[in-house]
Design an enzyme around this catalytic site. Sequence first.
Site, PDB file in Angstrom:
ATOM      1  N   ASN A 262       0.820  -1.203   0.000  1.00  5.98           N
ATOM      2  CA  ASN A 262       0.000   0.000   0.000  1.00  5.98           C
ATOM      3  C   ASN A 262       0.859   1.261   0.000  1.00  5.98           C
ATOM      4  O   ASN A 262       1.044   1.889  -1.049  1.00  5.98           O
ATOM      5  CB  ASN A 262      -0.951  -0.026   1.199  1.00  5.98           C
ATOM      6  CG  ASN A 262      -1.947   1.105   1.176  1.00  5.98           C
ATOM      7  OD1 ASN A 262      -1.865   2.006   0.358  1.00  5.98           O
ATOM      8  ND2 ASN A 262      -2.893   1.071   2.084  1.00  5.98           N
ATOM      9  N   ASP A 263       1.401   1.612   1.150  1.00  6.22           N
ATOM     10  CA  ASP A 263       2.105   2.891   1.263  1.00  6.22           C
ATOM     11  C   ASP A 263       3.270   3.033   0.287  1.00  6.22           C
ATOM     12  O   ASP A 263       3.547   4.125  -0.183  1.00  6.22           O
ATOM     13  CB  ASP A 263       2.600   3.085   2.700  1.00  6.22           C
ATOM     14  CG  ASP A 263       1.433   3.186   3.675  1.00  6.22           C
ATOM     15  OD1 ASP A 263       0.346   3.615   3.236  1.00  6.22           O
ATOM     16  OD2 ASP A 263       1.605   2.832   4.837  1.00  6.22           O
ATOM     17  N   VAL A 264       3.942   1.915  -0.014  1.00  5.56           N
ATOM     18  CA  VAL A 264       5.107   2.012  -0.899  1.00  5.56           C
ATOM     19  C   VAL A 264       4.715   2.265  -2.346  1.00  5.56           C
ATOM     20  O   VAL A 264       5.575   2.434  -3.205  1.00  5.56           O
ATOM     21  CB  VAL A 264       5.989   0.736  -0.831  1.00  5.56           C
ATOM     22  CG1 VAL A 264       6.559   0.573   0.564  1.00  5.56           C
ATOM     23  CG2 VAL A 264       5.218  -0.498  -1.255  1.00  5.56           C
ATOM     24  N   THR A 265       3.387   2.297  -2.643  1.00  5.85           N
ATOM     25  CA  THR A 265       2.939   2.603  -3.999  1.00  5.85           C
ATOM     26  C   THR A 265       2.181   3.925  -4.020  1.00  5.85           C
ATOM     27  O   THR A 265       1.607   4.287  -5.034  1.00  5.85           O
ATOM     28  CB  THR A 265       1.980   1.514  -4.510  1.00  5.85           C
ATOM     29  OG1 THR A 265       0.797   1.522  -3.686  1.00  5.85           O
ATOM     30  CG2 THR A 265       2.615   0.144  -4.462  1.00  5.85           C
TER      31      THR A 265
END
Lengths: 464, 97
Positions: A388-391
């Site tokens: 999630n956050d890394v995209t």
Amino acid sequence: MSQLATPDRIIQIIYLISAALFILSLKWLSAPATARHGVWAGELGMLLAICATLLHKGIVDYTTIAIALVLGTIIGVPLGRVAMTAVPQRTALSHAFGALCVTLVGTAEYYLRAPHVPGFMMAVLSMEVILGGLTFTGSLMAAGKLQEVLPQRPITYKGQNLVNLSLLGIAVALAVMLVLDPGHTRLFPLIIGIPLVFGVMMIMPIGGADMPTVISLLNSYAGLSAAAMGFVLDSKLLIVAGALDGSSGFILSVIMSKAMNRSFTNVLFGAFGQVQTSAAGAVEARTAHSATAEEAAAILGAANSVVIVPGYGMAVAQAQHKVREFYDALMKRGVDVKFAIHPVAGRMPGHMNVLLAEADIPYDKLLDMDAINADFPQTDVALVIGANDVTNPAARTDPGSPIYGMPILDVDKARTVMVIKRGMSPGFAGIDNPLYYLDKTLMLFGDAKAFVGDLVRELAGGSH
Amino acid sequence: MTDLIASLYIFMLAAFVGFEVIRRVSPLLHTPLMSLTNALDAIAVVGAIILAGEHKSGLAAVLGGIAIVASTSNLVGGFIITDRMLKMFKTSKPKKP
């Protein structure tokens, strides 16, 4: 040194060979092709060093040693056989064991020598037990959080940093007092006790998302405390091993905190996991497009290139073996498939690579962030599984976002983006992801393992 | 004192060697790297063996014994798991020419 230096000198030369083998061991680890030689070199070095130590002429009590070695092996073997998903907590636990060993030896050395401890010796001894003590409880806390025995949410309270810093300050002040007068034997239990408490307090406010950095930092502390022990015992081999471990942990911590765009102090004093509700207030009702497995499989099957972006959610769902089947199905159709690995994917540095390697995905298909980001604009489909956050493109575009500036995988530059997710809820850090509302994004709602299984079935059905 | 300075030199040089060697480790292998350095760190067992073996006091023998158990479990477990992980890394290309 003794006048009859021969046996002693032989022991020292064996230690020297061990130190060389340890350095070679890490050198060979640099590439997958030679990495296993690295393990063998390390094992040989360790075996030589232990045998040499047993020749040490001062040793009178071999029974205790033998019993302890056997017990340690009995505990060690199962710890070497844990599941790959449990490697982060195993690693944290082994930092704790390493620190325990160092702290106990430091304690015994103090009581054997006090009050005749030279100033410098007392200073390194204090450093040894302070670092050892805080690493011991800190690593146990980290292991507990990773194993989900302890709550993963950060536990914070007002004045937390002040309390923590004062604890550390008191420990350092006590160390100074002991250096000035090593005869204060009553102070010594405090110099162990306070770091033990500090270790717990230090990890309490740290959330699950920061675990890769914290594990690396604890690794570094464990190494430094071992090096300090080397100074106390005048063991050059231990100094070398501790310095190698310390610098390795330090490098990994730097890589991890860069990957999350945070400084060390921020990780340790920032309590990142606090719920970011303020930013979520202004969200207008946006719509996301969703698709079924059949529709998604049609697009994937027709693509030339697919990049899979796995996150920890994939590992939690135990979907890596299904992902492998999916990879095979696409490769059979001549689709070029690669994996994009963010440095903080997983719960410790490099964890995702291990999980995918375990599912027999060739390592040359696993590309790190810097290697893959340039490829996204030429990629037909980017498939995000459990990340999630890394995209989150907000990290690039929205200065108000709590993750602004964090390097991300540029998934949004692919021609089509697919995201397998249970629902629209925000991720680990509680941050909304605008990626999900792009016109080119298709949300594939469902359990990662089940959905990838459906995709495999659709792809197989379509090819006949 | 000269011995102390020599030890500090060793620490400094080993730290630099560590930086240079470990910087080259592919991110692919960062987890095995950590478990291997952990296993190597268990060389602290050497100090624990001497402490327990010399049996200079009851306390030293007990603490030394526990320290041997702790570091040996790291040593054994660390090497086993590192090797298990590394065995899993396979390439899709045929063997190197």
